[in-house]
Motif scaffolding. Sequence first.
Motif, short mmCIF file in Angstrom:
data_model
loop_
_atom_site.label_atom_id
_atom_site.label_comp_id
_atom_site.label_asym_id
_atom_site.label_seq_id
_atom_site.Cartn_x
_atom_site.Cartn_y
_atom_site.Cartn_z
N ASP A 52 -17.39 -35.94 -39.13
CA ASP A 52 -17.00 -36.14 -37.73
C ASP A 52 -17.04 -37.62 -37.36
O ASP A 52 -16.16 -38.12 -36.65
CB ASP A 52 -17.91 -35.35 -36.79
CG ASP A 52 -17.70 -33.84 -36.89
OD1 ASP A 52 -16.67 -33.41 -37.45
OD2 ASP A 52 -18.57 -33.10 -36.40
N HIS A 55 -14.09 -39.39 -38.88
CA HIS A 55 -12.90 -39.06 -38.11
C HIS A 55 -12.84 -39.91 -36.84
O HIS A 55 -11.81 -40.51 -36.51
CB HIS A 55 -12.89 -37.56 -37.77
CG HIS A 55 -11.76 -37.14 -36.91
ND1 HIS A 55 -10.49 -36.96 -37.39
CD2 HIS A 55 -11.70 -36.89 -35.58
CE1 HIS A 55 -9.69 -36.61 -36.39
NE2 HIS A 55 -10.41 -36.56 -35.28
N GLU A 56 -13.96 -39.97 -36.13
CA GLU A 56 -14.02 -40.76 -34.90
C GLU A 56 -13.83 -42.25 -35.20
O GLU A 56 -13.20 -42.99 -34.44
CB GLU A 56 -15.35 -40.53 -34.18
CG GLU A 56 -15.40 -41.17 -32.82
CD GLU A 56 -16.69 -40.85 -32.06
OE1 GLU A 56 -16.97 -41.59 -31.10
OE2 GLU A 56 -17.39 -39.88 -32.41
N ILE A 59 -10.23 -43.02 -35.54
CA ILE A 59 -9.59 -43.05 -34.21
C ILE A 59 -9.88 -44.41 -33.56
O ILE A 59 -8.97 -45.04 -33.00
CB ILE A 59 -10.10 -41.88 -33.33
CG1 ILE A 59 -9.57 -40.55 -33.88
CG2 ILE A 59 -9.67 -42.08 -31.88
CD1 ILE A 59 -10.18 -39.33 -33.25
N LYS A 60 -11.12 -44.87 -33.66
CA LYS A 60 -11.48 -46.18 -33.08
C LYS A 60 -10.75 -47.31 -33.81
O LYS A 60 -10.33 -48.28 -33.18
CB LYS A 60 -12.99 -46.40 -33.14
CG LYS A 60 -13.75 -45.66 -32.08
CD LYS A 60 -15.19 -46.17 -32.03
CE LYS A 60 -15.91 -45.66 -30.83
NZ LYS A 60 -15.54 -46.28 -29.60
N THR A 83 -17.87 -47.76 -38.32
CA THR A 83 -18.47 -46.52 -38.81
C THR A 83 -19.99 -46.54 -38.66
O THR A 83 -20.59 -45.57 -38.19
CB THR A 83 -18.06 -46.28 -40.27
OG1 THR A 83 -16.63 -46.32 -40.36
CG2 THR A 83 -18.57 -44.95 -40.78
N LEU A 86 -21.07 -46.08 -35.02
CA LEU A 86 -20.94 -44.69 -34.57
C LEU A 86 -22.08 -43.84 -35.13
O LEU A 86 -22.65 -43.01 -34.42
CB LEU A 86 -19.58 -44.12 -34.98
CG LEU A 86 -18.38 -44.64 -34.22
CD1 LEU A 86 -17.08 -44.18 -34.88
CD2 LEU A 86 -18.42 -44.18 -32.77
N GLN A 90 -25.06 -42.01 -33.03
CA GLN A 90 -25.34 -40.59 -33.19
C GLN A 90 -26.83 -40.36 -33.42
O GLN A 90 -27.43 -39.47 -32.83
CB GLN A 90 -24.52 -40.02 -34.36
CG GLN A 90 -24.75 -38.54 -34.60
CD GLN A 90 -24.33 -37.68 -33.44
OE1 GLN A 90 -23.30 -37.92 -32.83
NE2 GLN A 90 -25.11 -36.68 -33.12
#
Length: 175
Positions: A52, A55-56, A59-60, A83, A86, A90
């Motif tokens: 996930d 994937h995010e 997108i960024k 990465t 992120l 998290q």
Amino acid sequence: MPLPDSTFDYEARLKACARGERAALRDLYVQEGARLLGVARRLVRDTALAEDIVHEAFIKIWNGAAGFDPARGSARGWMFSVTRHLALNQLRNQAREMPLREEHEAAAPDEAIDVHSARIHRCLEQLEPQRRTCILHAYVDGYSHAQISARLDTPLGTVKAWIKRSLNALRECMG
């Protein structure tokens, strides 16, 4: 996992992403997706969550490609930085959501992060300055071993050995 292709032009692919060329994003994913997944998985220790995050991250990367500034570092390093940030966000969010049982069972999440951060800084301070610089360039700035070697005017083999030994020393210190 194979080494990254030294002829792959990350910067050109990011510029193409900024122009809306989806094939460039696919090329970036094919080139680095597995390595970015490895970085995220090492940090969050959960494959599904790491997927996930990657994937995010893409997108960024797609949305932020126009804002990439090569004067501030390499395109590849920027992708890894996106990465890592992120994944670390998290982890911070998970720490904040950790249910507090009894006071003596768990420290407040911010305290736990502060304690961990202080421990990392203490362990980094124990490294020789050049070795600490190598670690920070590799894991904070996202530089490759070759980039660190050039930046420090130090043989590539020496840089690789310093990083390997320093990681072992940090693992022991963090124990």
